[in-house]
Design a protein around this motif. Structure first.
Motif, PDB file in Angstrom:
ATOM      1  N   ALA A   1       7.471  -9.911   3.629  1.00 24.94           N
ATOM      2  CA  ALA A   1       6.313 -10.183   4.169  1.00 24.94           C
ATOM      3  C   ALA A   1       5.146  -8.757   4.548  1.00 24.94           C
ATOM      4  CB  ALA A   1       6.111 -10.702   5.574  1.00 24.94           C
ATOM      5  N   PHE A   2       6.186  -7.671   4.690  1.00 22.48           N
ATOM      6  CA  PHE A   2       5.726  -6.344   4.968  1.00 22.48           C
ATOM      7  C   PHE A   2       5.018  -6.117   3.500  1.00 22.48           C
ATOM      8  CE2 PHE A   2       6.050  -1.839   4.631  1.00 22.48           C
ATOM      9  CZ  PHE A   2       5.546  -1.274   5.596  1.00 22.48           C
ATOM     10  N   GLY A   3       5.473  -6.125   2.471  1.00 23.49           N
ATOM     11  CA  GLY A   3       4.754  -5.848   1.303  1.00 23.49           C
ATOM     12  C   GLY A   3       3.872  -6.482   0.994  1.00 23.49           C
ATOM     13  N   ALA A   4       3.814  -7.852   1.134  1.00 26.02           N
ATOM     14  CA  ALA A   4       2.470  -8.722   0.751  1.00 26.02           C
ATOM     15  C   ALA A   4       1.457  -8.307   1.522  1.00 26.02           C
ATOM     16  CB  ALA A   4       2.953 -10.205   1.279  1.00 26.02           C
ATOM     17  N   VAL A   5       1.458  -7.842   2.946  1.00 24.23           N
ATOM     18  CA  VAL A   5       0.157  -7.625   3.510  1.00 24.23           C
ATOM     19  C   VAL A   5      -0.088  -6.111   3.233  1.00 24.23           C
ATOM     20  CG1 VAL A   5       0.726  -9.359   5.594  1.00 24.23           C
ATOM     21  CG2 VAL A   5       2.073  -7.008   5.646  1.00 24.23           C
ATOM     22  N   THR A   6       0.834  -5.195   2.696  1.00 21.43           N
ATOM     23  CA  THR A   6       0.368  -4.177   2.337  1.00 21.43           C
ATOM     24  C   THR A   6      -0.371  -4.268   1.207  1.00 21.43           C
ATOM     25  OG1 THR A   6       2.594  -2.833   2.947  1.00 21.43           O
ATOM     26  CG2 THR A   6       1.379  -2.031   1.388  1.00 21.43           C
ATOM     27  N   VAL A   7      -0.306  -5.177   0.335  1.00 19.57           N
ATOM     28  CA  VAL A   7      -1.191  -5.425  -0.969  1.00 19.57           C
ATOM     29  C   VAL A   7      -2.341  -5.715  -0.216  1.00 19.57           C
ATOM     30  CG1 VAL A   7      -1.555  -6.880  -2.825  1.00 19.57           C
ATOM     31  CG2 VAL A   7       0.799  -6.016  -2.522  1.00 19.57           C
ATOM     32  N   VAL A   8      -2.398  -6.691   0.642  1.00 21.88           N
ATOM     33  CA  VAL A   8      -3.808  -6.985   1.193  1.00 21.88           C
ATOM     34  C   VAL A   8      -4.564  -5.940   1.827  1.00 21.88           C
ATOM     35  CG1 VAL A   8      -4.941  -8.522   3.078  1.00 21.88           C
ATOM     36  CG2 VAL A   8      -3.066  -9.658   1.847  1.00 21.88           C
ATOM     37  N   PHE A   9      -3.875  -5.116   2.632  1.00 15.48           N
ATOM     38  CA  PHE A   9      -4.724  -4.005   3.013  1.00 15.48           C
ATOM     39  C   PHE A   9      -5.204  -3.199   1.981  1.00 15.48           C
ATOM     40  CE2 PHE A   9      -4.374   0.709   3.977  1.00 15.48           C
ATOM     41  CZ  PHE A   9      -5.398   0.565   5.105  1.00 15.48           C
ATOM     42  N   GLY A  10      -4.463  -2.984   0.777  1.00 20.76           N
ATOM     43  CA  GLY A  10      -4.988  -2.126  -0.313  1.00 20.76           C
ATOM     44  C   GLY A  10      -6.148  -2.729  -1.087  1.00 20.76           C
ATOM     45  N   LEU A  11      -6.323  -3.890  -0.881  1.00 19.89           N
ATOM     46  CA  LEU A  11      -7.417  -4.517  -1.708  1.00 19.89           C
ATOM     47  C   LEU A  11      -8.644  -4.769  -0.650  1.00 19.89           C
ATOM     48  CD1 LEU A  11      -5.602  -7.753  -3.196  1.00 19.89           C
ATOM     49  CD2 LEU A  11      -6.694  -5.609  -4.408  1.00 19.89           C
ATOM     50  N   SER A  12      -8.394  -4.493   0.565  1.00 15.28           N
ATOM     51  CA  SER A  12      -9.741  -4.732   1.660  1.00 15.28           C
ATOM     52  C   SER A  12     -10.623  -3.663   1.564  1.00 15.28           C
ATOM     53  CB  SER A  12      -8.877  -4.746   2.780  1.00 15.28           C
ATOM     54  OG  SER A  12      -9.770  -5.002   4.124  1.00 15.28           O
ATOM     55  N   HIS A  13     -12.077  -4.178   1.638  1.00 17.32           N
ATOM     56  CA  HIS A  13     -13.206  -3.371   1.790  1.00 17.32           C
ATOM     57  C   HIS A  13     -13.692  -3.454   3.310  1.00 17.32           C
ATOM     58  CE1 HIS A  13     -12.915  -3.575  -2.593  1.00 17.32           C
ATOM     59  NE2 HIS A  13     -13.542  -2.189  -2.640  1.00 17.32           N
ATOM     60  N   HIS A  14     -13.078  -4.312   4.042  1.00 13.68           N
ATOM     61  CA  HIS A  14     -13.711  -4.370   5.393  1.00 13.68           C
ATOM     62  C   HIS A  14     -12.680  -4.089   6.320  1.00 13.68           C
ATOM     63  CE1 HIS A  14     -16.604  -6.921   3.445  1.00 13.68           C
ATOM     64  NE2 HIS A  14     -15.664  -7.543   2.753  1.00 13.68           N
ATOM     65  N   PHE A  15     -13.523  -3.252   7.378  1.00 10.74           N
ATOM     66  CA  PHE A  15     -12.606  -2.751   8.537  1.00 10.74           C
ATOM     67  C   PHE A  15     -11.753  -3.564   9.338  1.00 10.74           C
ATOM     68  CE2 PHE A  15     -12.285  -1.085  12.899  1.00 10.74           C
ATOM     69  CZ  PHE A  15     -11.717   0.292  12.799  1.00 10.74           C
ATOM     70  N   LEU A  16     -12.379  -4.770   9.748  1.00 15.27           N
ATOM     71  CA  LEU A  16     -11.661  -5.836  10.486  1.00 15.27           C
ATOM     72  C   LEU A  16     -10.647  -6.335   9.782  1.00 15.27           C
ATOM     73  CD1 LEU A  16     -14.421  -7.876  12.418  1.00 15.27           C
ATOM     74  CD2 LEU A  16     -13.015  -5.937  13.082  1.00 15.27           C
ATOM     75  N   LEU A  17     -10.777  -6.949   8.387  1.00 12.29           N
ATOM     76  CA  LEU A  17      -9.639  -7.254   7.579  1.00 12.29           C
ATOM     77  C   LEU A  17      -8.469  -6.325   7.330  1.00 12.29           C
ATOM     78  CD1 LEU A  17      -8.480  -9.135   5.726  1.00 12.29           C
ATOM     79  CD2 LEU A  17      -9.812  -8.330   3.868  1.00 12.29           C
ATOM     80  N   SER A  18      -8.799  -4.928   7.408  1.00 11.73           N
ATOM     81  CA  SER A  18      -7.824  -3.903   7.246  1.00 11.73           C
ATOM     82  C   SER A  18      -7.177  -3.844   8.497  1.00 11.73           C
ATOM     83  CB  SER A  18      -8.492  -2.459   6.909  1.00 11.73           C
ATOM     84  OG  SER A  18      -9.182  -2.407   5.742  1.00 11.73           O
ATOM     85  N   LEU A  19      -7.773  -4.011   9.593  1.00 14.02           N
ATOM     86  CA  LEU A  19      -7.140  -3.980  11.002  1.00 14.02           C
ATOM     87  C   LEU A  19      -6.199  -5.135  11.042  1.00 14.02           C
ATOM     88  CD1 LEU A  19      -9.654  -3.179  13.687  1.00 14.02           C
ATOM     89  CD2 LEU A  19      -7.792  -1.651  13.068  1.00 14.02           C
ATOM     90  N   ALA A  20      -6.436  -6.330  10.599  1.00  6.53           N
ATOM     91  CA  ALA A  20      -5.481  -7.388  10.594  1.00  6.53           C
ATOM     92  C   ALA A  20      -4.273  -7.121   9.844  1.00  6.53           C
ATOM     93  CB  ALA A  20      -6.396  -8.626  10.152  1.00  6.53           C
ATOM     94  N   ALA A  21      -4.667  -6.622   8.663  1.00  2.00           N
ATOM     95  CA  ALA A  21      -3.466  -6.344   7.552  1.00  2.00           C
ATOM     96  C   ALA A  21      -2.564  -5.541   8.059  1.00  2.00           C
ATOM     97  CB  ALA A  21      -3.945  -6.081   6.173  1.00  2.00           C
TER      98      ALA A  21
END
Length: 420
Positions: free
Chosen positions: A308-328
């Motif tokens: 799960a840690f690896g999966a949400v790391t990918v989400v963070f790398g793809l994010s352009h939005h501050f709130l989504l990055s915080l959630a990831a």
């Protein structure tokens, strides 16, 4: 010569005379231990924010950010065998208190250098290495105190609460460091000096339930015994190495100054909030694990958390939005804390008390390798491919490591209890 270890206080105290409580939080010794860890970790996190922003403002280089992690890792690696033996040979409380005062002194030098205007990048690396050396001694000394503070049956719960101290500090510390740095770097360094000194005073007042075991003789065999013990325990070795490589490849936090400034377009306050987000998720996870400890199949839970840690790391790398990055980042913290609690519980429940310092030192090396060397690896790959690509590759590599370790360490995947 280092001072002789002090004997445990023979007089009865509330911690020794009362029956074991249902929660470690009711134990006065654990309360002091928890507060000392919070103060020390808050100071270190504030200092990390200040160093990261300061060095990036001076150099605008991802390589420079990675070198900060390398500067902290080198002394930790070089001193591993020595620090474990010191933690088992001398009073662990005194060792930790001295280290925290040395960290306060390093923060004081940062303060003086900032006021004088001579704090250059090479000098920052030197001070970062000094802090890394002090924490190399502090970490196993603090970790190996816990079995002497709470009863053995309370260790898994106490480990979760102790982990929550670090997570609480990682929430408050970066955010506070970012806000104070916005006021001025001098404010951050003053706060670090005060908090490190307070932690040193607090850890000195901890009363142990049991006397520290007899000092081992300083032989070559005893110095290497921590490594030998881990090699004989495939479950412990698998847990330590899994956490090492997972965080080594998934270390996105070292690149947060780049994400905050160049991708998410925020300032020091935004960097502080981003650095706090993983700890916020981890704090929620540790509180859950403190109330509902992992008693069945902890190994399987650890592998699930790393994937799960690896999966949400990918989400963070793809994010352009501050709130989504915080959630990831918060989800990364919640997933990571599962492996942290399992690893610490395995080390403390399966290691004899007389060699807990040496095993904890090796554990600290694995943690330092994954964190500080992971920062260097992230800075290096970001310099090659860019920050976003480095995070994406790291997240995928973390998932791959978890799947590979399930085959290399089937004993860990099948283990049904934290105790042997």
């Amino acid at each position: 010569m280092p001072p002789e270890p002090e004997p445990a206080d023979p007089s009865p105290s509330p911690a020794t005379s009362a029956a074991p409580s249902t929660s470690p939080l009711r134990d006065p010794g654990f309360q002091r231990f928890w507060c000392a860890r919070v103060l020390s970790s808050v100071s270190f996190q504030m200092l990390a924010v200040a160093i990261g922003w300061h060095i990036y403002a001076l150099t605008h280089s991802a390589y420079a950010l990675g070198l900060v992690g390398l500067a902290q890792f080198v002394p930790m690696f070089a001193l591993t065998l020595v620090v474990g033996h010191v933690a088992d040979r001398y009073d662990r409380r005194r060792v930790a208190a001295i280290c925290q005062m040395l960290e306060a002194l390093a923060a004081c030098v940062f303060l003086i250098g900032t006021l004088g205007g001579w704090l250059t990048a090479p000098f920052i690396y030197l001070l970062a290495a000094s802090v890394g050396a002090a924490r190399a001694f502090e970490s196993p000394s603090i970790s190996s105190l816990l079995p002497g503070i709470v009863p053995r049956e309370e260790l898994p719960r106490a480990t979760a609460w102790a982990t929550s101290a670090n997570q609480a500090a990682q929430i408050v510390g970066p955010a506070l460091g970012g806000v104070l740095y916005g006021v001025g770097p001098i404010a951050v360094y003053i706060a670090c000096v005060i908090a490190f000194a307070a932690a040193s005073a607090m850890v000195s007042t901890i009363t142990l339930r049991t006397k520290q075991p007899a000092r081992p003789p300083a032989t070559l065999k005893s110095i290497f015994s921590g490594i030998a013990f881990i090699r004989r325990e495939p479950v412990v070795l698998g847990a330590l190495s899994l956490d090492l490589f997972a965080v080594l490849f998934g270390g996105a936090t070292a690149l947060l100054p780049i994400f905050a400034r160049d991708i998410l377009h925020t300032g020091p306050w935004g960097l502080g909030v981003l650095r706090s987000a993983p700890a916020l998720g981890a704090l929620a996870g540790t509180i859950w694990l403190a109330h509902f400890p992992l008693r069945n199949r902890p190994g399987a839970a650890m592998f699930g958390g790393v994937i799960a840690f690896g999966a949400v790391t990918v989400v963070f790398g793809l994010s352009h939005h501050f709130l989504l990055s915080l959630a990831a980042l918060a989800a990364m913290g919640a997933a990571d804390v599962i492996s942290v609690v399992v690893r610490l519980s395995l080390v403390q429940l399966r290691t004899p008390e007389e060699m807990l310092g040496r095993v904890s030192a090796v554990n600290s090396l694995f943690i330092g390798t994954s964190n500080q060397l992971g920062e260097f690896e992230s800075g290096l790959t970001a310099g090659w491919w860019g920050a976003r690509a480095a995070v994406l590759v790291g997240g995928c590599a973390t998932i791959g490591v978890a799947l590979l370790w399930m085959r290399l360490f089937p004993e860990l995947a099948r283990t049904r209890s934290l105790e042997q």
